[in-house]
Design a protein around this motif. Structure first.
Motif, PDB file in Angstrom:
ATOM      1  N   ALA A 136      54.480  47.355   0.545  1.00  0.00           N
ATOM      2  CA  ALA A 136      54.521  48.802   0.318  1.00  0.00           C
ATOM      3  C   ALA A 136      53.332  49.253  -0.517  1.00  0.00           C
ATOM      4  O   ALA A 136      52.689  50.280  -0.216  1.00  0.00           O
ATOM      5  N   GLY A 137      53.015  48.499  -1.562  1.00  0.00           N
ATOM      6  CA  GLY A 137      51.882  48.850  -2.417  1.00  0.00           C
ATOM      7  C   GLY A 137      50.558  48.743  -1.692  1.00  0.00           C
ATOM      8  O   GLY A 137      49.667  49.589  -1.860  1.00  0.00           O
ATOM      9  N   LYS A 138      50.408  47.705  -0.860  1.00  0.00           N
ATOM     10  CA  LYS A 138      49.164  47.531  -0.104  1.00  0.00           C
ATOM     11  C   LYS A 138      48.989  48.651   0.920  1.00  0.00           C
ATOM     12  O   LYS A 138      47.880  49.169   1.100  1.00  0.00           O
ATOM     13  N   ALA A 139      50.081  49.039   1.576  1.00  0.00           N
ATOM     14  CA  ALA A 139      50.010  50.128   2.549  1.00  0.00           C
ATOM     15  C   ALA A 139      49.661  51.443   1.852  1.00  0.00           C
ATOM     16  O   ALA A 139      48.862  52.241   2.374  1.00  0.00           O
ATOM     17  N   LYS A 140      50.237  51.647   0.676  1.00  0.00           N
ATOM     18  CA  LYS A 140      49.955  52.861  -0.098  1.00  0.00           C
ATOM     19  C   LYS A 140      48.488  52.924  -0.491  1.00  0.00           C
ATOM     20  O   LYS A 140      47.825  53.958  -0.312  1.00  0.00           O
ATOM     21  N   THR A 141      47.957  51.836  -1.013  1.00  0.00           N
ATOM     22  CA  THR A 141      46.560  51.803  -1.444  1.00  0.00           C
ATOM     23  C   THR A 141      45.610  52.051  -0.278  1.00  0.00           C
ATOM     24  O   THR A 141      44.644  52.817  -0.395  1.00  0.00           O
ATOM     25  N   MET A 142      45.879  51.412   0.848  1.00  0.00           N
ATOM     26  CA  MET A 142      45.029  51.588   2.022  1.00  0.00           C
ATOM     27  C   MET A 142      45.063  53.036   2.510  1.00  0.00           C
ATOM     28  O   MET A 142      44.010  53.631   2.785  1.00  0.00           O
ATOM     29  N   ALA A 168      47.291  66.162   6.601  1.00  0.00           N
ATOM     30  CA  ALA A 168      48.257  65.270   7.260  1.00  0.00           C
ATOM     31  C   ALA A 168      48.106  63.849   6.742  1.00  0.00           C
ATOM     32  O   ALA A 168      49.099  63.157   6.469  1.00  0.00           O
ATOM     33  N   LEU A 169      46.861  63.400   6.585  1.00  0.00           N
ATOM     34  CA  LEU A 169      46.615  62.050   6.056  1.00  0.00           C
ATOM     35  C   LEU A 169      47.118  61.935   4.618  1.00  0.00           C
ATOM     36  O   LEU A 169      47.719  60.923   4.226  1.00  0.00           O
ATOM     37  N   VAL A 170      46.880  62.974   3.821  1.00  0.00           N
ATOM     38  CA  VAL A 170      47.349  62.967   2.435  1.00  0.00           C
ATOM     39  C   VAL A 170      48.875  62.941   2.392  1.00  0.00           C
ATOM     40  O   VAL A 170      49.475  62.269   1.534  1.00  0.00           O
ATOM     41  N   THR A 171      49.518  63.656   3.303  1.00  0.00           N
ATOM     42  CA  THR A 171      50.983  63.665   3.340  1.00  0.00           C
ATOM     43  C   THR A 171      51.533  62.270   3.623  1.00  0.00           C
ATOM     44  O   THR A 171      52.506  61.826   3.000  1.00  0.00           O
ATOM     45  N   ILE A 172      50.895  61.566   4.568  1.00  0.00           N
ATOM     46  CA  ILE A 172      51.313  60.182   4.845  1.00  0.00           C
ATOM     47  C   ILE A 172      51.117  59.318   3.603  1.00  0.00           C
ATOM     48  O   ILE A 172      51.990  58.520   3.231  1.00  0.00           O
ATOM     49  N   ALA A 173      49.955  59.485   2.945  1.00  0.00           N
ATOM     50  CA  ALA A 173      49.681  58.722   1.722  1.00  0.00           C
ATOM     51  C   ALA A 173      50.698  59.058   0.632  1.00  0.00           C
ATOM     52  O   ALA A 173      51.146  58.175  -0.107  1.00  0.00           O
ATOM     53  N   PHE A 174      51.083  60.336   0.552  1.00  0.00           N
ATOM     54  CA  PHE A 174      52.064  60.769  -0.442  1.00  0.00           C
ATOM     55  C   PHE A 174      53.416  60.094  -0.208  1.00  0.00           C
ATOM     56  O   PHE A 174      54.036  59.586  -1.141  1.00  0.00           O
TER      57      PHE A 174
END
Length: 202
Positions: A136-142, A168-174
């Motif tokens: 989860a952390g690695k996916a978040k960082t990427m 949209a990309l920021v929302t996914i990152a959020f």
């Protein structure tokens, strides 16, 4: 009978090693990034410079970690300052994107609370053990790196609808940021609980 030779003492890791130097360079890059981002929001060349600063900082984050592990240069200083420098750069990027009215402030505030809250939790539970990295952390960082890099590029200056793709990309990152924060909180509480239970059994 000859006594076995004692193993040689391991030389202490010097504080000023290449991994820690890269970490300090990243710390210095944070205020530089903020100043350049504040001055050149509407400049195409300036936006490329802003993006380059962020990308280089993220690369040094990967590089100093790789060097510390591969060359056995891990120090207490690096363990403390490296995550602070990392969160400082990503946090500064989100703040400046909100200043630019690119990312809603409520998203940035929640992301900052998650990032620094989990970092603080990692420090407070060190006496029970280190909280390992997880998927989860690695996916978040990427996803954070991808979203921030896209938004920093001057794409919306050429084509305004590009801003919606960035959001949209920021929302996914959020979403990944909040999810990984909950995963880390769960793992941290479990680590503390198991360590305390183990101590009571002894």
């Amino acid at each position: 009978m000859t006594a076995p030779a004692s193993p040689p003492d391991t030389a202490p890791v010097p504080l000023w090693n290449i991994a820690n130097i890269l970490t300090m360079i990243r710390c210095v890059m944070v205020p530089v990034f903020i100043v350049v981002a504040a001055l050149y929001e509407h400049s195409v060349p300036g936006r490329f410079v802003i993006t380059a600063i962020f990308v280089v900082a993220m690369f040094t984050d990967y590089l100093d970690g790789h060097l510390a592990r591969s060359r056995n240069l891990i120090t207490d200083f690096g363990k403390i300052v490296d995550p602070i420098a990392d969160k400082g750069m990503t946090g500064a990027a989100f703040v400046m994107l909100s200043v630019w009215d690119y990312v809603p402030w409520w998203m940035t505030i929640l992301i900052l609370l998650r990032e620094f809250g989990i970092t603080l939790m990692r420090f407070t539970i060190l006496k029970y053990g280190a909280l390992p990295a997880n998927l989860a952390g690695k996916a978040k960082t990427m996803m954070q790196s991808i979203a921030i890099t896209y938004c920093l590029l001057p794409l919306e200056l050429w084509w305004p609808p590009a801003a919606w793709i960035g959001l949209a990309l920021v929302t996914i990152a959020f979403v990944l940021t909040i999810w990984s924060g909950l995963v880390n909180l769960r793992d941290g509480l479990r680590l503390r609980r198991e360590a305390l239970a183990s101590g009571e059994r002894r």
